[in-house]
Design an enzyme around this catalytic site. Structure first.
Site, PDB file in Angstrom:
ATOM      1  N   LEU A 100      -2.761  -0.534  -0.925  1.00 18.06           N
ATOM      2  CA  LEU A 100      -4.006  -0.537  -1.687  1.00 18.06           C
ATOM      3  C   LEU A 100      -4.011  -1.667  -2.720  1.00 18.06           C
ATOM      4  O   LEU A 100      -3.032  -1.842  -3.454  1.00 18.06           O
ATOM      5  CB  LEU A 100      -4.139   0.816  -2.392  1.00 18.06           C
ATOM      6  CG  LEU A 100      -5.480   1.162  -3.017  1.00 18.06           C
ATOM      7  CD1 LEU A 100      -6.550   1.259  -1.935  1.00 18.06           C
ATOM      8  CD2 LEU A 100      -5.381   2.476  -3.767  1.00 18.06           C
ATOM      9  N   ASP A 143       8.904   6.803  -8.248  1.00 18.81           N
ATOM     10  CA  ASP A 143       7.818   5.990  -7.702  1.00 18.81           C
ATOM     11  C   ASP A 143       6.637   5.882  -8.672  1.00 18.81           C
ATOM     12  O   ASP A 143       6.118   4.806  -8.909  1.00 18.81           O
ATOM     13  CB  ASP A 143       7.346   6.596  -6.375  1.00 18.81           C
ATOM     14  CG  ASP A 143       6.253   5.779  -5.733  1.00 18.81           C
ATOM     15  OD1 ASP A 143       6.577   4.865  -4.962  1.00 18.81           O
ATOM     16  OD2 ASP A 143       5.062   6.025  -6.027  1.00 18.81           O
ATOM     17  N   SER A 194       2.961   1.706   1.440  1.00 19.75           N
ATOM     18  CA  SER A 194       1.980   2.506   0.721  1.00 19.75           C
ATOM     19  C   SER A 194       0.833   2.935   1.650  1.00 19.75           C
ATOM     20  O   SER A 194       1.096   3.475   2.722  1.00 19.75           O
ATOM     21  CB  SER A 194       1.492   1.704  -0.496  1.00 19.75           C
ATOM     22  OG  SER A 194       0.880   2.545  -1.425  1.00 19.75           O
ATOM     23  N   GLN A 195      -0.418   2.648   1.273  1.00 20.60           N
ATOM     24  CA  GLN A 195      -1.542   3.037   2.134  1.00 20.60           C
ATOM     25  C   GLN A 195      -1.379   2.469   3.545  1.00 20.60           C
ATOM     26  O   GLN A 195      -1.802   3.075   4.536  1.00 20.60           O
ATOM     27  CB  GLN A 195      -2.862   2.546   1.514  1.00 20.60           C
ATOM     28  CG  GLN A 195      -4.085   2.814   2.345  1.00 20.60           C
ATOM     29  CD  GLN A 195      -5.364   2.359   1.649  1.00 20.60           C
ATOM     30  OE1 GLN A 195      -5.884   3.051   0.788  1.00 20.60           O
ATOM     31  NE2 GLN A 195      -5.873   1.186   1.997  1.00 20.60           N
ATOM     32  N   HIS A 249       6.707   2.222  -7.875  1.00 14.11           N
ATOM     33  CA  HIS A 249       5.918   2.023  -6.655  1.00 14.11           C
ATOM     34  C   HIS A 249       5.755   0.553  -6.261  1.00 14.11           C
ATOM     35  O   HIS A 249       5.919   0.197  -5.104  1.00 14.11           O
ATOM     36  CB  HIS A 249       4.546   2.677  -6.785  1.00 14.11           C
ATOM     37  CG  HIS A 249       3.799   2.693  -5.491  1.00 14.11           C
ATOM     38  ND1 HIS A 249       4.220   3.415  -4.392  1.00 14.11           N
ATOM     39  CD2 HIS A 249       2.680   2.031  -5.080  1.00 14.11           C
ATOM     40  CE1 HIS A 249       3.395   3.215  -3.381  1.00 14.11           C
ATOM     41  NE2 HIS A 249       2.452   2.381  -3.770  1.00 14.11           N
TER      42      HIS A 249
END
Length: 295
Positions: A38, A221, A104-105, A276
């Site tokens: 993202l 994270d 991630s996404q 993250h």
């Protein structure tokens, strides 16, 4: 006589060199495809590219430059189609298959690709701190995107037709409103066959073409919530985390997690102390959790 001998050894040398070239070709590293998260763009993977280049010189790495920054908010099925189109030719040119590193996404986008592409040749699917089981947390991303909402009331927006046009809502999973999630989530609930999915058998078969599934995440994270979602753990209705092995979708082997584990091809790699945005630039993460799967 001496000259013939020299010729003979020269010939031998040529054959040795030829043999070495053959071996190098046979054990050449598979191409690596990287799918970003993202608000990211392909530029964030500089360190990861250099780690791969140092450990596996000559690896062909493609960072797919699509749906960058704010475009990453586009609905995930739309992104799956776009990424699929870009990645398919890479697969076709890779006789021995490719590896996926999906951040991630991007990890959810890659699941969509692997589920719906019947002839993919992905060997290692490396999911790098991706909310595989869903997301439910008050994060900076949430405050930035939905200043008027909190995690407890975002379901009002996310589980609507309009909400599902925004990527985050495609994997927003409110443990207190499971029915609304199942009926409202066009993406994750379908991938997980929590909503009835006529394609679930085919998707499972497609997904199980992968040779290894590597799930990377960690307790510090700060974005993926709960962090165990990166390894298919998630909250029950009183917000206690239920680990992957106790999850219904694992126990019923809905899309193949249990099969992968029985095959010996499911790997969890957890690391503390990683925020993250640092997963792809941390050399310890690379050396411990990623490097060995890129062969």
């Amino acid at each position: 006589g001496a000259r013939v001998g020299a010729g003979g050894s020269f010939e031998k040398l040529l054959w040795t060199l030829f043999g070495a070239c053959l071996v190098a070709t046979v054990i050449g590293y598979k191409p690596v495809v990287i799918v970003h998260g993202l608000f990211d763009s392909s530029g964030v993977f500089v360190e990861l590219l250099s780690f791969i280049n140092q450990s596996h010189p000559g690896t062909n790495v493609s960072v797919i430059d699509l749906f960058d920054r704010s475009s990453s908010l586009q609905p995930l099925w739309k992104q799956v189609e776009g990424f699929k189109e870009a990645i398919y030719p890479i697969m076709q040119n890779a006789a021995d298959g490719v590896h996926f590193i999906c951040y991630s996404q991007g990890g959810l986008i890659c699941r969509g690709i692997l589920s719906t592409l019947p002839n993919h040749n992905v060997h290692s699917f490396i999911s790098l701190s991706s909310p595989q089981a869903g997301q439910y947390g008050d994060t900076d991303y949430l405050k930035y995107l939905f200043p008027q909402f909190m995690k407890s009331n975002l379901f009002h927006f996310c589980y609507t037709g309009v909400g599902q046009r925004i990527s985050i809502c495609n994997y927003w999973k409110d443990p207190h409103h499971t029915d609304m999630y199942v009926n409202g989530s066009d993406y994750l609930a379908l991938l997980n066959s929590e909503r009835s999915n006529p394609n679930s058998t085919v998707w499972k078969k497609n997904f199980l073409r992968i040779k290894k599934l590597v799930l990377i995440g960690g307790p510090d994270d700060g974005v993926i919530t709960p962090w165990q979602s990166s390894q298919f753990g998630f909250y029950n209705d009183n917000e206690t985390v239920v680990e992957i092995k106790d999850q219904d979708l694992y126990l019923r082997d809905v899309f193949g997690l249990k099969t992968l584990n029985a095959r010996g091809d499911l790997f969890l790699c957890s690391m503390a102390g990683v925020e993250h945005i640092k997963w792809h630039s941390n050399d310890t993460v690379f050396n411990t959790c990623i490097e060995k799967w890129l062969v």
